[in-house]
Motif scaffolding. Sequence first.
Motif, PDB file in Angstrom:
ATOM      1  N   ASP A 191     -30.228  95.968  36.219  1.00 23.09           N
ATOM      2  CA  ASP A 191     -31.672  96.058  36.430  1.00 23.09           C
ATOM      3  C   ASP A 191     -32.373  94.963  35.626  1.00 23.09           C
ATOM      4  O   ASP A 191     -31.984  94.662  34.491  1.00 23.09           O
ATOM      5  CB  ASP A 191     -32.208  97.414  35.973  1.00 23.09           C
ATOM      6  N   GLU A 192     -33.395  94.377  36.211  1.00 21.79           N
ATOM      7  CA  GLU A 192     -34.241  93.372  35.563  1.00 21.79           C
ATOM      8  C   GLU A 192     -33.426  92.295  34.852  1.00 21.79           C
ATOM      9  O   GLU A 192     -33.648  91.978  33.697  1.00 21.79           O
ATOM     10  CB  GLU A 192     -35.211  94.056  34.593  1.00 21.79           C
ATOM     11  N   SER A 193     -32.465  91.721  35.592  1.00 21.94           N
ATOM     12  CA  SER A 193     -31.559  90.744  34.978  1.00 21.94           C
ATOM     13  C   SER A 193     -31.689  89.321  35.509  1.00 21.94           C
ATOM     14  O   SER A 193     -31.057  88.416  34.975  1.00 21.94           O
ATOM     15  CB  SER A 193     -30.109  91.204  35.152  1.00 21.94           C
ATOM     16  N   ILE A 194     -32.497  89.098  36.547  1.00 19.75           N
ATOM     17  CA  ILE A 194     -32.595  87.744  37.105  1.00 19.75           C
ATOM     18  C   ILE A 194     -34.052  87.296  37.184  1.00 19.75           C
ATOM     19  O   ILE A 194     -34.978  88.107  37.204  1.00 19.75           O
ATOM     20  CB  ILE A 194     -31.923  87.641  38.494  1.00 19.75           C
ATOM     21  N   ASP A 195     -34.234  85.981  37.248  1.00 21.25           N
ATOM     22  CA  ASP A 195     -35.579  85.398  37.290  1.00 21.25           C
ATOM     23  C   ASP A 195     -36.066  85.127  38.707  1.00 21.25           C
ATOM     24  O   ASP A 195     -37.263  85.141  38.957  1.00 21.25           O
ATOM     25  CB  ASP A 195     -35.614  84.080  36.504  1.00 21.25           C
ATOM     26  N   VAL A 196     -35.135  84.843  39.633  1.00 20.68           N
ATOM     27  CA  VAL A 196     -35.512  84.454  40.997  1.00 20.68           C
ATOM     28  C   VAL A 196     -34.578  85.116  42.002  1.00 20.68           C
ATOM     29  O   VAL A 196     -33.362  85.139  41.804  1.00 20.68           O
ATOM     30  CB  VAL A 196     -35.436  82.915  41.183  1.00 20.68           C
ATOM     31  N   ALA A 197     -35.162  85.643  43.071  1.00 23.67           N
ATOM     32  CA  ALA A 197     -34.392  86.147  44.214  1.00 23.67           C
ATOM     33  C   ALA A 197     -34.876  85.389  45.446  1.00 23.67           C
ATOM     34  O   ALA A 197     -36.076  85.172  45.618  1.00 23.67           O
ATOM     35  CB  ALA A 197     -34.605  87.645  44.404  1.00 23.67           C
ATOM     36  N   VAL A 198     -33.932  84.969  46.287  1.00 18.42           N
ATOM     37  CA  VAL A 198     -34.270  84.157  47.457  1.00 18.42           C
ATOM     38  C   VAL A 198     -33.740  84.829  48.717  1.00 18.42           C
ATOM     39  O   VAL A 198     -32.564  85.188  48.789  1.00 18.42           O
ATOM     40  CB  VAL A 198     -33.656  82.738  47.343  1.00 18.42           C
ATOM     41  N   PHE A 199     -34.617  84.996  49.686  1.00 18.95           N
ATOM     42  CA  PHE A 199     -34.229  85.449  51.018  1.00 18.95           C
ATOM     43  C   PHE A 199     -34.561  84.314  51.976  1.00 18.95           C
ATOM     44  O   PHE A 199     -35.713  84.104  52.326  1.00 18.95           O
ATOM     45  CB  PHE A 199     -34.987  86.715  51.421  1.00 18.95           C
ATOM     46  N   ALA A 254     -34.251  93.655  45.449  1.00 25.35           N
ATOM     47  CA  ALA A 254     -34.763  92.469  44.760  1.00 25.35           C
ATOM     48  C   ALA A 254     -35.680  92.900  43.620  1.00 25.35           C
ATOM     49  O   ALA A 254     -35.601  92.361  42.510  1.00 25.35           O
ATOM     50  CB  ALA A 254     -35.497  91.558  45.733  1.00 25.35           C
ATOM     51  N   ASN A 255     -36.520  93.894  43.856  1.00 23.88           N
ATOM     52  CA  ASN A 255     -37.408  94.399  42.815  1.00 23.88           C
ATOM     53  C   ASN A 255     -36.591  94.957  41.647  1.00 23.88           C
ATOM     54  O   ASN A 255     -36.909  94.726  40.488  1.00 23.88           O
ATOM     55  CB  ASN A 255     -38.341  95.469  43.382  1.00 23.88           C
ATOM     56  N   ARG A 256     -35.526  95.672  41.951  1.00 24.47           N
ATOM     57  CA  ARG A 256     -34.700  96.281  40.899  1.00 24.47           C
ATOM     58  C   ARG A 256     -34.083  95.223  39.980  1.00 24.47           C
ATOM     59  O   ARG A 256     -34.105  95.360  38.761  1.00 24.47           O
ATOM     60  CB  ARG A 256     -33.576  97.120  41.515  1.00 24.47           C
ATOM     61  N   VAL A 257     -33.548  94.155  40.549  1.00 22.20           N
ATOM     62  CA  VAL A 257     -32.819  93.170  39.741  1.00 22.20           C
ATOM     63  C   VAL A 257     -33.712  92.088  39.137  1.00 22.20           C
ATOM     64  O   VAL A 257     -33.303  91.420  38.190  1.00 22.20           O
ATOM     65  CB  VAL A 257     -31.654  92.529  40.528  1.00 22.20           C
ATOM     66  N   LEU A 258     -34.923  91.921  39.656  1.00 18.53           N
ATOM     67  CA  LEU A 258     -35.824  90.902  39.107  1.00 18.53           C
ATOM     68  C   LEU A 258     -36.443  91.362  37.795  1.00 18.53           C
ATOM     69  O   LEU A 258     -36.836  92.523  37.645  1.00 18.53           O
ATOM     70  CB  LEU A 258     -36.948  90.581  40.096  1.00 18.53           C
ATOM     71  N   LYS A 259     -36.562  90.419  36.876  1.00 18.13           N
ATOM     72  CA  LYS A 259     -37.275  90.682  35.628  1.00 18.13           C
ATOM     73  C   LYS A 259     -38.764  90.836  35.939  1.00 18.13           C
ATOM     74  O   LYS A 259     -39.243  90.299  36.948  1.00 18.13           O
ATOM     75  CB  LYS A 259     -37.088  89.508  34.660  1.00 18.13           C
ATOM     76  N   PRO A 260     -39.520  91.526  35.077  1.00 15.98           N
ATOM     77  CA  PRO A 260     -40.978  91.564  35.271  1.00 15.98           C
ATOM     78  C   PRO A 260     -41.528  90.136  35.328  1.00 15.98           C
ATOM     79  O   PRO A 260     -41.160  89.281  34.526  1.00 15.98           O
ATOM     80  CB  PRO A 260     -41.480  92.306  34.030  1.00 15.98           C
ATOM     81  N   GLY A 261     -42.351  89.866  36.313  1.00 15.22           N
ATOM     82  CA  GLY A 261     -42.880  88.521  36.510  1.00 15.22           C
ATOM     83  C   GLY A 261     -41.932  87.603  37.250  1.00 15.22           C
ATOM     84  O   GLY A 261     -42.252  86.441  37.466  1.00 15.22           O
ATOM     85  N   GLY A 262     -40.759  88.121  37.657  1.00 14.33           N
ATOM     86  CA  GLY A 262     -39.772  87.323  38.380  1.00 14.33           C
ATOM     87  C   GLY A 262     -40.303  86.872  39.733  1.00 14.33           C
ATOM     88  O   GLY A 262     -41.249  87.441  40.279  1.00 14.33           O
ATOM     89  N   LEU A 263     -39.676  85.854  40.285  1.00 14.47           N
ATOM     90  CA  LEU A 263     -40.122  85.227  41.534  1.00 14.47           C
ATOM     91  C   LEU A 263     -39.244  85.659  42.703  1.00 14.47           C
ATOM     92  O   LEU A 263     -38.018  85.606  42.617  1.00 14.47           O
ATOM     93  CB  LEU A 263     -40.065  83.704  41.368  1.00 14.47           C
ATOM     94  N   LEU A 264     -39.886  86.088  43.768  1.00 13.74           N
ATOM     95  CA  LEU A 264     -39.211  86.397  45.029  1.00 13.74           C
ATOM     96  C   LEU A 264     -39.654  85.342  46.037  1.00 13.74           C
ATOM     97  O   LEU A 264     -40.841  85.188  46.305  1.00 13.74           O
ATOM     98  CB  LEU A 264     -39.607  87.792  45.531  1.00 13.74           C
ATOM     99  N   LYS A 265     -38.684  84.594  46.574  1.00 12.90           N
ATOM    100  CA  LYS A 265     -38.983  83.549  47.560  1.00 12.90           C
ATOM    101  C   LYS A 265     -38.445  84.008  48.910  1.00 12.90           C
ATOM    102  O   LYS A 265     -37.293  84.431  48.996  1.00 12.90           O
ATOM    103  CB  LYS A 265     -38.338  82.232  47.145  1.00 12.90           C
ATOM    104  N   VAL A 266     -39.269  83.917  49.938  1.00 19.16           N
ATOM    105  CA  VAL A 266     -38.888  84.312  51.292  1.00 19.16           C
ATOM    106  C   VAL A 266     -39.162  83.147  52.229  1.00 19.16           C
ATOM    107  O   VAL A 266     -40.264  82.607  52.254  1.00 19.16           O
ATOM    108  CB  VAL A 266     -39.667  85.565  51.760  1.00 19.16           C
ATOM    109  N   ALA A 267     -38.141  82.758  52.995  1.00 21.25           N
ATOM    110  CA  ALA A 267     -38.277  81.757  54.059  1.00 21.25           C
ATOM    111  C   ALA A 267     -37.745  82.422  55.322  1.00 21.25           C
ATOM    112  O   ALA A 267     -36.602  82.862  55.364  1.00 21.25           O
ATOM    113  CB  ALA A 267     -37.481  80.504  53.736  1.00 21.25           C
TER     114      ALA A 267
END
Length: 140
Positions: A38-46, A62-75
């Motif tokens: 949980d909350e272990s990565i800075d960026v998740a990309v789809f 993605a929400n579970r593994v992203l740190k608070p303030g982490g970036l989710l990128k969707v293309a």
Amino acid sequence: MFEEPEWAEEASLAAGLGPVASRPRPAAACQVKVPLEDESIDVAVFCLSLMGTNIRDFLEEANRVLKPGGLLKVAEVSSRFEDVRAFLGAVTKLGFKIISKDLSNSHFFLFDFEKTGPPRVGPKAQLLGLKLQPCLYKRR
């Protein structure tokens, strides 16, 4: 099965991730629960990967593994969106805020979200904005 390129081993060691062979392999099929804390990565990309009917599961993971303030990128392919505003609203309810969107390309839409916290809706809440159209390929 695939073989990791030489640079993958060097990059993972340099990043302190340990040998590639000791890490879990990606599953051949859709894997909703990834082997990350949980909350272990800075960026998740789809990138062209929201093809399943369980998009909500992917975004919640993605929400579970992203740190608070982490970036989710969707293309994603632009033709899959019937209502971009509904999609953005649904992702917002899953604990993200939109920080940028690029709808200028005729083929692809790009979105950047920041994690703001846990999902703000219960697991049974309907999020119609997450129902994307099938990806249709044109014969050329």
